[in-house]
Motif scaffolding. Structure first.
Motif, PDB file in Angstrom:
ATOM      1  N   UNK A  79       0.815  -1.230   0.000  1.00  0.00           N
ATOM      2  CA  UNK A  79       0.000   0.000   0.000  1.00  0.00           C
ATOM      3  C   UNK A  79       0.845   1.274   0.000  1.00  0.00           C
ATOM      4  N   UNK A  80       1.993   1.228  -0.667  1.00  0.00           N
ATOM      5  CA  UNK A  80       2.859   2.401  -0.776  1.00  0.00           C
ATOM      6  C   UNK A  80       2.545   3.124  -2.097  1.00  0.00           C
ATOM      7  N   UNK A  81       1.377   3.748  -2.133  1.00  0.00           N
ATOM      8  CA  UNK A  81       0.916   4.356  -3.380  1.00  0.00           C
ATOM      9  C   UNK A  81       1.694   5.626  -3.710  1.00  0.00           C
ATOM     10  N   UNK A  82       2.143   6.344  -2.714  1.00  0.00           N
ATOM     11  CA  UNK A  82       2.888   7.576  -2.981  1.00  0.00           C
ATOM     12  C   UNK A  82       4.233   7.268  -3.622  1.00  0.00           C
ATOM     13  N   UNK A  83       4.946   6.253  -3.088  1.00  0.00           N
ATOM     14  CA  UNK A  83       6.220   5.864  -3.692  1.00  0.00           C
ATOM     15  C   UNK A  83       6.028   5.339  -5.114  1.00  0.00           C
ATOM     16  N   UNK A  84       4.951   4.582  -5.321  1.00  0.00           N
ATOM     17  CA  UNK A  84       4.682   4.071  -6.667  1.00  0.00           C
ATOM     18  C   UNK A  84       4.382   5.214  -7.633  1.00  0.00           C
ATOM     19  N   UNK A  85       3.646   6.228  -7.173  1.00  0.00           N
ATOM     20  CA  UNK A  85       3.361   7.372  -8.035  1.00  0.00           C
ATOM     21  C   UNK A  85       4.628   8.160  -8.341  1.00  0.00           C
TER      22      UNK A  85
END
Length: 522
Positions: free
Chosen positions: A251-257
């Motif tokens: 759930x690391x959506x910021x790093x993925x973005x």
């Protein structure tokens, strides 16, 4: 009377003898059928084993052809054939190939044989496959050398064999050792790019099945950086998707973005349709979590279009589930034909009920569906997005009330929408008016909602926006088709000086041939 009794006794004896013979014949026939069944099983198992061995040998020849001709297309053909072979590979077959093709001084030989020995024996090995009519293909004798393409290909078969047989810890150790081998300078070959991408895919898959996917994040980042510097496009696309999957698993959506935003061009990813479809799906999920529903719907639609239409049913199910929720969050209702696709009807049944509740605007039915299928939505990782649909359900109910009533009290709206209190209803209605969901006014003193006359929708900007959206979709498809086209290379046009030189040389040769002919005549 005595004669008749004797005849009856003789008939009974004869009938008993015939019954005995018939039972003996039946037993003999059943035994013969069992023996024939065993023989057919042995022959079919030997045939399947011979077929697997011949297919692996042909794949190895393709790898050797890639090493000699430097043409990667032969290796890609071998990898495509491997997907249909993986269920038929047994421990005995792998051991024979490793013993035959790997020389004794190769450092990977003993490790791969030890890892293969940890796998279970298959049904083919438990049966006696020695048949007189069918001869198994002969493997070469002990090799003295091995090309890197064949070495890595056989190592890939061992990793796939361990993962398919649930030997996850040995698969982790084996894949880690092969990735360390690929980092050596002698394996920095352009022909190994597809194999390197496959090795890293199964390397990440083995860690994911053991719930240890976060341990390899640093290794994947280093591999991605090295592949970009080496211009290894296949590995870049594969490892990028593995990194996005790694981030989304935690759930690391910021790093993925941040990772997606740093990608300048996606041409390397678009080289493979499967990797491009995965990338579009991960990007669409990131955009949906970040409330960018328009971009999310566009990415998911493209991913569904680029996904294989005859296979990869699970991948298409996952995309379709998320796309249904994104469409509902944008205020659109998916078509009913989406939920009636072949192979998807049962998987999309909870989402069909969810869509029905949102379309009607029934908050009680929506909450009941969410409560009933909560485990399904959590397993699909869509539960957070479904919670956001509560506002859409309320907005749909308000639209229907606005169309049906010219004037209605806030208390009646509260009871119809099953909201908590009249004060909350007033705030919700005011927010809907501000967002232009409904065209009405609130009488705060008397607690009434007065609807305005509905204007003609064709006099507004909505038809223009709808046509603009469709035209953009068609133009994007046209641009993608043009970019995907391949044209034959144009022949090189010679310059004026080169043409003069060519004509001069041809003239000199013609004069020389004429002089030679005259000398021959003399």
């Amino acid at each position: 009377k005595e004669n008749m009794s004797e005849e009856k006794q003789e008939k009974t004896v004869e009938s008993k003898e015939t019954e005995k013979k018939s039972t003996e014949d039946r037993l003999r026939m059943s035994m013969d059928s069992l023996l024939e069944g065993e023989k057919t099983e042995e022959s079919s198992s030997s045939e399947s084993k011979a077929q697997v061995i011949s297919q692996i040998k042909s794949n190895i020849k393709l790898c050797e052809k890639t090493a000699t001709t430097k043409e990667v297309r032969f290796l890609l053909r071998a990898l495509r054939r491997t997907s249909s072979l993986r269920k038929s590979i047994s421990k005995e077959i792998l051991t024979d190939f490793l013993s035959s093709y790997f020389p004794n001084n190769n450092p990977l030989r003993e490790d791969l044989l030890n890892y293969t020995a940890l796998g279970p024996s298959s049904d083919l090995e438990m049966l006696d496959v020695s048949s007189e009519n069918i001869s198994l293909p002969n493997l070469p004798e002990q090799a003295t050398s091995i090309v890197p393409e064949v070495e890595i290909y056989l190592s890939l078969l061992v990793i796939i064999f361990l993962i398919d047989n649930k030997c996850l810890e040995p698969a982790i150790d084996c894949s880690r050792g092969i990735t360390e081998t690929l980092k050596k300078s002698e394996y920095n070959l352009r022909t190994l790019d597809p194999l390197r991408a496959k090795i890293y895919f199964y390397y990440s898959r083995s860690f994911e099945l053991c719930n240890r996917i976060s341990e390899i994040r640093g290794d994947l980042l280093a591999t991605y950086r090295t592949s970009v510097l080496r211009h290894d496009r296949v590995t870049v696309a594969t490892v990028l998707n593995l990194l996005l999957r790694n981030y989304l698993a935690d759930n690391l959506y910021e790093q993925a973005d941040n990772l997606v935003s740093n990608i300048a061009e996606t041409r390397d990813i678009a080289l493979s349709s499967n990797q491009h479809a995965r990338f579009l799906y991960y990007t669409g999920r990131i955009k949906a979590i970040q409330l960018e529903y328009t971009d999310a719907g566009r990415h998911l639609s493209e991913a569904l279009r680029k996904a294989p239409q005859t296979s990869a049913l699970g991948f298409r199910k996952t995309i379709q589930k998320l796309l249904c929720i994104v469409q509902l969050l944008m205020g659109e209702i998916p078509e009913i034909s989406v939920f009636r696709q072949a192979g998807m009807k049962s998987a999309l049944a909870p989402y069909f009920q969810l869509t029905s509740a949102v379309r009607v605007g029934d908050l009680v039915a929506f909450q009941e569906v969410v409560k009933t299928y909560r485990s399904v939505f959590v397993a699909d990782k869509n539960y957070t997005l479904i919670h956001r649909l509560r506002r859409n359900v309320i907005k749909t109910g308000l639209r229907k009330i606005n169309v049906a009533y010219s004037r209605i009290s806030l208390a009646d709206i509260c009871s119809k929408l099953h909201l908590e209190s009249v004060e909350d209803t007033e705030f919700i209605v005011a927010k809907a008016i501000k967002d232009r969901v409904i065209d009405a006014t609130i009488d705060h003193e008397n607690g009434f909602l007065t609807s305005k006359e509905t204007s003609d929708i064709y006099s507004s900007q909505e038809p223009l926006e709808a046509f603009h959206k469709r035209i953009n979709f068609c133009l994007n498809i046209h641009n993608d088709a043009v970019m995907a086209m391949r044209f034959p290379s144009k022949p090189r046009t010679e310059t004026e000086e080169e043409r003069k030189d060519r004509l001069r040389i041809e003239q000199e040769l013609a004069e020389q041939y004429e002089e030679d002919d005259e000398d021959d005549l003399i």
